[in-house]
Design a protein around this motif. Sequence first.
Motif, mmCIF file in Angstrom:
data_model
loop_
_atom_site.group_PDB
_atom_site.id
_atom_site.type_symbol
_atom_site.label_atom_id
_atom_site.label_comp_id
_atom_site.label_asym_id
_atom_site.label_seq_id
_atom_site.Cartn_x
_atom_site.Cartn_y
_atom_site.Cartn_z
ATOM 1 N N THR A 147 0.804 -1.215 0.000
ATOM 2 C CA THR A 147 0.000 0.000 0.000
ATOM 3 C C THR A 147 0.842 1.273 0.000
ATOM 4 O O THR A 147 0.339 2.338 0.337
ATOM 5 N N SER A 148 2.100 1.176 -0.388
ATOM 6 C CA SER A 148 2.938 2.375 -0.482
ATOM 7 C C SER A 148 3.944 2.227 -1.615
ATOM 8 O O SER A 148 4.936 1.515 -1.483
ATOM 9 N N PRO B 117 -0.846 7.539 -7.565
ATOM 10 C CA PRO B 117 -1.075 7.589 -6.122
ATOM 11 C C PRO B 117 -0.080 6.703 -5.380
ATOM 12 O O PRO B 117 0.364 5.677 -5.899
ATOM 13 N N ASN B 118 0.235 7.103 -4.172
ATOM 14 C CA ASN B 118 1.088 6.262 -3.333
ATOM 15 C C ASN B 118 0.396 4.938 -3.025
ATOM 16 O O ASN B 118 1.028 3.891 -2.998
ATOM 17 N N VAL B 119 -0.912 4.987 -2.793
ATOM 18 C CA VAL B 119 -1.710 3.775 -2.621
ATOM 19 C C VAL B 119 -2.253 3.418 -3.994
ATOM 20 O O VAL B 119 -3.232 3.994 -4.459
ATOM 21 N N GLY B 120 -1.594 2.478 -4.652
ATOM 22 C CA GLY B 120 -1.924 2.192 -6.046
ATOM 23 C C GLY B 120 -2.796 0.964 -6.192
ATOM 24 O O GLY B 120 -3.663 0.691 -5.383
ATOM 25 N N GLY B 121 -2.504 0.193 -7.249
ATOM 26 C CA GLY B 121 -3.266 -1.017 -7.524
ATOM 27 C C GLY B 121 -4.113 -0.885 -8.766
ATOM 28 O O GLY B 121 -4.857 0.083 -8.933
ATOM 29 N N SER B 122 -3.961 -1.825 -9.690
ATOM 30 C CA SER B 122 -4.745 -1.879 -10.925
ATOM 31 C C SER B 122 -4.599 -0.624 -11.772
ATOM 32 O O SER B 122 -5.518 -0.250 -12.512
#
Length: 337
Positions: A95-96, A138-143
């Motif tokens: 998450t970072s 974003p620092n909290v990325g994903g997909s």
Amino acid sequence: MRPIGVIYENEAWLEPLFVALDRAGLPYERCFAPDATFDPAGAAPLWSLAVNKVSPSSYIRAHEPAIAFARAYLPFLERSGIPVVNGSAAFALETSKWEQLRLLERLGIRAPRAARVIDARRVSQAAGALRFPVIVKPNVGGSGALMRRFATPVELAAATDIDLGPDGTGIVQEYLETGDGAITRVEFLDGEQLYAIKITNTSEQDFNLCPADICSVEEAPPPHTPAEGLRGTESPATFDNCVTLAPAKKALRIEAVDAPAEMTRTVLRIGRAGQLDVGGVEYLVAARDGLPYVYDINALSHFVTDAETLVCFDPQARFAHWLGARARADQGVAAAK
């Protein structure tokens, strides 16, 4: 055997794992993180093992509470003596994006140059020392959530609608062109490589390369042996059992490859240092210097669509078998204490 707890927030992504657990005859309990609660002073569930499958992209599915829940719940389980697959340390890395870059730097692993952003209004300033084009993410990325590419400083300066995601911080990173528009993702489990795939993306603005979302792959011949069935042909084959809904389905070129031994060792080093039991690492070979650059670490791995066609085995079944073996071993150790 006590049940295995599966903590998750995306039903579609997890259904293949649930099927694999059912086929293996393993008891498990579902914990849907967006709706879950727990008492920090109360008793932990009677699980032999917990599996963390909460995605950092939860917020794009209106499941943002899942992230906060996992951040609190995973340490609680660990303190309670329940082993967690991809536990709190792995989730902190997942998450970072900034912590991922710091880990790569500590390990001396090549990555695209980047700068941290704590205010969307400061992205141009942060990009001052970088070579364009750049990506803001974003620092909290994903997909590939909310990632955007900017070709010039003028284009970046004109952007007034940059969204840095749930924690309001992000990364500005150099966008490295590849010679063939492809990246390689190496998947691993318990310190060993599972397989490697090459994904070709023709879009400069769509960064969702999640292999579980891909619905077009290189057609492979019947897998008489692993060696014969490893690589595909030039004819793409489309599959209908993708885990995402139709509007979100991807149509990217994908094929199984043999990752260079050096990159495999690099990926496994990252997994060990990041305390990842299972995951995938993505890298590219930059056109400007011909060198490999690691640009993403994925603690949340759902494996590639129709893996048996591509890599000649079912990674979900292998993962389920490993979970069962580890759950029995961990429960045996706990009973002996």
